[in-house]
Motif scaffolding. Structure first.
Motif, PDB file in Angstrom:
ATOM      1  N   THR A  61      -1.637   6.235  -5.715  1.00 24.38           N
ATOM      2  CA  THR A  61       0.059   6.147  -6.021  1.00 24.38           C
ATOM      3  C   THR A  61       0.788   6.224  -4.849  1.00 24.38           C
ATOM      4  OG1 THR A  61      -0.683   7.377  -8.115  1.00 24.38           O
ATOM      5  CG2 THR A  61       1.642   7.384  -7.573  1.00 24.38           C
ATOM      6  N   ARG A  62       1.803   5.570  -4.937  1.00 23.66           N
ATOM      7  CA  ARG A  62       2.965   5.746  -3.933  1.00 23.66           C
ATOM      8  C   ARG A  62       4.104   6.302  -4.445  1.00 23.66           C
ATOM      9  NH1 ARG A  62       4.591   0.783  -2.203  1.00 23.66           N
ATOM     10  NH2 ARG A  62       3.056  -0.346  -3.628  1.00 23.66           N
ATOM     11  N   ARG A  63       5.050   6.941  -3.767  1.00 22.80           N
ATOM     12  CA  ARG A  63       6.419   7.332  -4.207  1.00 22.80           C
ATOM     13  C   ARG A  63       7.281   6.320  -4.944  1.00 22.80           C
ATOM     14  NH1 ARG A  63       6.263  12.536  -3.205  1.00 22.80           N
ATOM     15  NH2 ARG A  63       5.464  13.209  -0.660  1.00 22.80           N
ATOM     16  N   THR A  64       7.078   5.056  -4.694  1.00 25.67           N
ATOM     17  CA  THR A  64       7.796   4.166  -5.265  1.00 25.67           C
ATOM     18  C   THR A  64       7.281   3.616  -6.595  1.00 25.67           C
ATOM     19  OG1 THR A  64       6.577   2.413  -3.982  1.00 25.67           O
ATOM     20  CG2 THR A  64       8.657   3.059  -3.055  1.00 25.67           C
ATOM     21  N   ASP A  65       5.943   4.282  -7.031  1.00 28.96           N
ATOM     22  CA  ASP A  65       5.500   3.875  -8.261  1.00 28.96           C
ATOM     23  C   ASP A  65       6.340   4.792  -9.612  1.00 28.96           C
ATOM     24  OD1 ASP A  65       3.579   2.278  -7.421  1.00 28.96           O
ATOM     25  OD2 ASP A  65       2.283   4.002  -7.156  1.00 28.96           O
ATOM     26  N   PRO A  66       6.632   4.279 -10.635  1.00 30.08           N
ATOM     27  CA  PRO A  66       7.226   5.000 -11.659  1.00 30.08           C
ATOM     28  C   PRO A  66       6.873   6.500 -11.635  1.00 30.08           C
ATOM     29  CG  PRO A  66       6.467   2.909 -12.457  1.00 30.08           C
ATOM     30  CD  PRO A  66       5.879   3.213 -11.220  1.00 30.08           C
ATOM     31  N   HIS A  67       7.894   7.305 -11.787  1.00 28.55           N
ATOM     32  CA  HIS A  67       7.873   8.874 -11.960  1.00 28.55           C
ATOM     33  C   HIS A  67       6.872   9.398 -10.996  1.00 28.55           C
ATOM     34  CE1 HIS A  67       9.090   7.715 -15.877  1.00 28.55           C
ATOM     35  NE2 HIS A  67       8.091   6.863 -16.011  1.00 28.55           N
ATOM     36  N   SER A  68       6.884   8.862  -9.782  1.00 25.56           N
ATOM     37  CA  SER A  68       6.143   9.560  -8.722  1.00 25.56           C
ATOM     38  C   SER A  68       6.972   9.940  -7.425  1.00 25.56           C
ATOM     39  CB  SER A  68       5.193   8.377  -8.261  1.00 25.56           C
ATOM     40  OG  SER A  68       4.355   7.809  -9.363  1.00 25.56           O
ATOM     41  N   GLU A  69       8.113   9.827  -7.423  1.00 27.23           N
ATOM     42  CA  GLU A  69       8.883  10.402  -6.239  1.00 27.23           C
ATOM     43  C   GLU A  69       8.746  11.497  -5.741  1.00 27.23           C
ATOM     44  OE1 GLU A  69      11.562  10.268  -9.646  1.00 27.23           O
ATOM     45  OE2 GLU A  69      10.193   8.720  -9.123  1.00 27.23           O
ATOM     46  N   ASN A  70       8.649  12.507  -6.796  1.00 26.89           N
ATOM     47  CA  ASN A  70       8.321  13.780  -6.393  1.00 26.89           C
ATOM     48  C   ASN A  70       6.975  14.535  -6.460  1.00 26.89           C
ATOM     49  OD1 ASN A  70      11.415  14.120  -6.179  1.00 26.89           O
ATOM     50  ND2 ASN A  70      11.503  14.289  -8.588  1.00 26.89           N
ATOM     51  N   LEU A  71       6.005  13.934  -6.312  1.00 28.18           N
ATOM     52  CA  LEU A  71       4.594  14.011  -6.235  1.00 28.18           C
ATOM     53  C   LEU A  71       4.243  14.809  -5.198  1.00 28.18           C
ATOM     54  CD1 LEU A  71       2.595  11.378  -8.330  1.00 28.18           C
ATOM     55  CD2 LEU A  71       3.161  13.526  -9.044  1.00 28.18           C
ATOM     56  N   SER A 131      -3.224  12.253  -4.019  1.00 28.76           N
ATOM     57  CA  SER A 131      -2.518  10.940  -3.653  1.00 28.76           C
ATOM     58  C   SER A 131      -2.198  10.705  -2.213  1.00 28.76           C
ATOM     59  CB  SER A 131      -1.339  11.162  -4.433  1.00 28.76           C
ATOM     60  OG  SER A 131      -1.578  11.204  -5.802  1.00 28.76           O
ATOM     61  N   PRO A 132      -3.231  10.371  -1.504  1.00 29.54           N
ATOM     62  CA  PRO A 132      -3.123  10.277   0.074  1.00 29.54           C
ATOM     63  C   PRO A 132      -2.184   9.254   0.430  1.00 29.54           C
ATOM     64  CG  PRO A 132      -5.603  10.390  -0.714  1.00 29.54           C
ATOM     65  CD  PRO A 132      -4.609   9.999  -1.893  1.00 29.54           C
ATOM     66  N   LEU A 133      -1.722   8.216  -0.570  1.00 28.28           N
ATOM     67  CA  LEU A 133      -0.713   6.987   0.119  1.00 28.28           C
ATOM     68  C   LEU A 133       0.423   7.359  -0.487  1.00 28.28           C
ATOM     69  CD1 LEU A 133      -3.222   4.123  -0.900  1.00 28.28           C
ATOM     70  CD2 LEU A 133      -3.011   5.079   1.174  1.00 28.28           C
ATOM     71  N   LEU A 134       0.751   8.514  -0.677  1.00 32.33           N
ATOM     72  CA  LEU A 134       2.396   8.575  -1.358  1.00 32.33           C
ATOM     73  C   LEU A 134       3.242   8.164  -0.327  1.00 32.33           C
ATOM     74  CD1 LEU A 134       2.118  12.150  -2.753  1.00 32.33           C
ATOM     75  CD2 LEU A 134       2.713   9.995  -3.886  1.00 32.33           C
ATOM     76  N   ASN A 135       3.121   8.139   0.880  1.00 34.35           N
ATOM     77  CA  ASN A 135       4.340   8.040   1.794  1.00 34.35           C
ATOM     78  C   ASN A 135       4.307   6.427   2.412  1.00 34.35           C
ATOM     79  OD1 ASN A 135       5.730  10.344   1.498  1.00 34.35           O
ATOM     80  ND2 ASN A 135       4.585  11.195   3.264  1.00 34.35           N
ATOM     81  N   TRP A 136       3.227   5.818   1.745  1.00 31.46           N
ATOM     82  CA  TRP A 136       3.213   4.231   2.306  1.00 31.46           C
ATOM     83  C   TRP A 136       3.995   3.493   1.699  1.00 31.46           C
ATOM     84  CZ3 TRP A 136      -1.530   2.044   4.892  1.00 31.46           C
ATOM     85  CH2 TRP A 136      -2.278   2.908   5.109  1.00 31.46           C
ATOM     86  N   SER A 137       4.665   2.682   2.481  1.00 32.25           N
ATOM     87  CA  SER A 137       5.529   1.469   1.869  1.00 32.25           C
ATOM     88  C   SER A 137       4.906   0.078   1.298  1.00 32.25           C
ATOM     89  CB  SER A 137       6.491   1.159   2.810  1.00 32.25           C
ATOM     90  OG  SER A 137       6.057   0.212   3.690  1.00 32.25           O
ATOM     91  N   TYR A 138       5.479  -0.574   0.673  1.00 28.41           N
ATOM     92  CA  TYR A 138       4.705  -1.836   0.014  1.00 28.41           C
ATOM     93  C   TYR A 138       4.028  -2.639   1.487  1.00 28.41           C
ATOM     94  CZ  TYR A 138       4.536  -6.575  -1.974  1.00 28.41           C
ATOM     95  OH  TYR A 138       4.120  -7.785  -2.230  1.00 28.41           O
ATOM     96  N   HIS A 139       4.831  -2.828   2.511  1.00 33.68           N
ATOM     97  CA  HIS A 139       4.489  -3.558   3.531  1.00 33.68           C
ATOM     98  C   HIS A 139       3.578  -3.038   4.332  1.00 33.68           C
ATOM     99  CE1 HIS A 139       8.772  -5.695   2.671  1.00 33.68           C
ATOM    100  NE2 HIS A 139       7.609  -6.687   2.666  1.00 33.68           N
ATOM    101  N   GLN A 140       3.454  -1.592   4.402  1.00 36.09           N
ATOM    102  CA  GLN A 140       2.577  -1.019   5.179  1.00 36.09           C
ATOM    103  C   GLN A 140       1.060  -1.139   4.544  1.00 36.09           C
ATOM    104  OE1 GLN A 140       4.183   3.138   5.081  1.00 36.09           O
ATOM    105  NE2 GLN A 140       5.254   2.902   7.156  1.00 36.09           N
ATOM    106  N   ILE A 141       1.357  -1.167   3.220  1.00 34.64           N
ATOM    107  CA  ILE A 141      -0.067  -1.567   2.429  1.00 34.64           C
ATOM    108  C   ILE A 141      -0.707  -2.832   2.820  1.00 34.64           C
ATOM    109  CG2 ILE A 141      -1.164  -1.961   0.354  1.00 34.64           C
ATOM    110  CD1 ILE A 141      -0.750   0.921   0.461  1.00 34.64           C
ATOM    111  N   TRP A 142       0.344  -4.026   2.957  1.00 35.22           N
ATOM    112  CA  TRP A 142      -0.128  -5.292   3.434  1.00 35.22           C
ATOM    113  C   TRP A 142      -0.551  -5.402   5.053  1.00 35.22           C
ATOM    114  CZ3 TRP A 142      -1.949  -8.517   0.413  1.00 35.22           C
ATOM    115  CH2 TRP A 142      -1.985  -8.307  -0.991  1.00 35.22           C
ATOM    116  N   LYS A 143       0.392  -4.671   5.779  1.00 32.88           N
ATOM    117  CA  LYS A 143      -0.148  -4.495   7.179  1.00 32.88           C
ATOM    118  C   LYS A 143      -1.488  -3.986   7.505  1.00 32.88           C
ATOM    119  CE  LYS A 143       1.031  -4.733  11.663  1.00 32.88           C
ATOM    120  NZ  LYS A 143       1.337  -5.687  12.153  1.00 32.88           N
ATOM    121  N   TYR A 144      -1.852  -2.912   6.840  1.00 34.24           N
ATOM    122  CA  TYR A 144      -3.246  -2.336   6.689  1.00 34.24           C
ATOM    123  C   TYR A 144      -4.283  -3.249   6.332  1.00 34.24           C
ATOM    124  CZ  TYR A 144      -7.275   0.771   6.223  1.00 34.24           C
ATOM    125  OH  TYR A 144      -8.416   1.323   6.551  1.00 34.24           O
TER     126      TYR A 144
END
Length: 245
Positions: free
Chosen positions: A120-130, A147-160
């Motif tokens: 889960t990332r914070r940009t997922d639905p209902h996840s901003e305050n997890l 949820s270890p990936l909470l603070n990752w962005s979309y483009h950081q996922i693709w960069k990795y």
């Protein structure tokens, strides 16, 4: 493009995972896998952390990975799940149905389970305050969501994915940016453009400019043709920042 802090969120993720496996035994944790880009990145990092902590190259044999098959799964996702088994050597447990019922079944079958790793990332639905580690809601089977990936962005996922040469489902190459089931997922209309032969085609997922449109392909799609090119041109995803392992 949010690329420059990948090293920071990667280190943060590793620390969350280390804290999880210091608090819980390996047999008390499972990783929820659906074939998507986020949970694939999470699986890759989790195994790296476990190899370091346990000093074992075959630690994948001991990590419980649960594939929750959606209603109406894409055949490409099903094929990718089998590919992941071969690449990482994990033993996938396949479960049908929604997350809530699957979780209840898992806890009945294996009462030792105490924590679930999720992509889960914070940009997922209902996840901003997890929080990184948080118990499920009272109406759900009780377990700690990690949820270890909470603070990752979309483009950081693709960069990795590109820097670490992580495999991903082929649907992402043809315009899908967020994948659910065949009943609620289409290529992202923001990636539709006309090629040199005047054909409307979809660019690859990582070329999406606005990460806020990541889920634009989910749910009923509007009719009509969008042919404005809004994808990234000739960007090298591997040379923007230095990533530490």
């Amino acid at each position: 493009m949010d690329l420059i802090e990948l090293a920071d969120v990667l280190e943060e993720t590793k620390q969350v995972l280390k804290n999880c496996f210091k608090k819980y035994k390996l047999e008390e944790v499972f990783l929820s896998f659906n074939g998507g880009k986020d949970c694939t990145v999470l699986l890759d990092i989790t195994l790296l952390v476990l190899q370091e902590m346990y000093e074992r190259d075959d630690i994948a044999n001991d990590l419980k990975v649960v594939y929750i098959r959606t209603k109406g799964p894409f055949k490409e996702i099903e094929e990718f799940v089998q590919e992941i088994k071969k690449i990482y050597g994990v033993k996938l447990i396949v479960s049908e149905g929604d997350m809530k019922k699957t979780l209840q079944k898992l806890l009945v079958e294996d009462p030792k389970l105490k924590a679930c790793l999720m992509g889960t990332r914070r940009t997922d639905p209902h996840s901003e305050n997890l929080r990184f580690m948080q118990k499920t809601d009272p109406s759900w089977p009780q377990i700690v969501r990690v949820s270890p990936l909470l603070n990752w962005s979309y483009h950081q996922i693709w960069k990795y994915i590109f820097v670490h040469k992580v495999s991903y489902c082929s649907l992402y190459d043809v315009g899908y940016t967020s994948i659910g089931s065949t009943e609620d997922t289409s290529p992202n209309p923001a990636l539709l453009y006309k090629d040199a032969r005047d054909r409307c085609v979809y660019a690859a997922a990582w070329r999406l400019v606005d990460p806020a449109l990541e889920r634009a392909g989910r749910g009923p799609q509007p009719c009509g043709e969008l042919c404005q090119s809004v994808y990234l041109d000739d960007i090298d995803m591997t040379n923007d920042i230095e990533v530490t392992n």
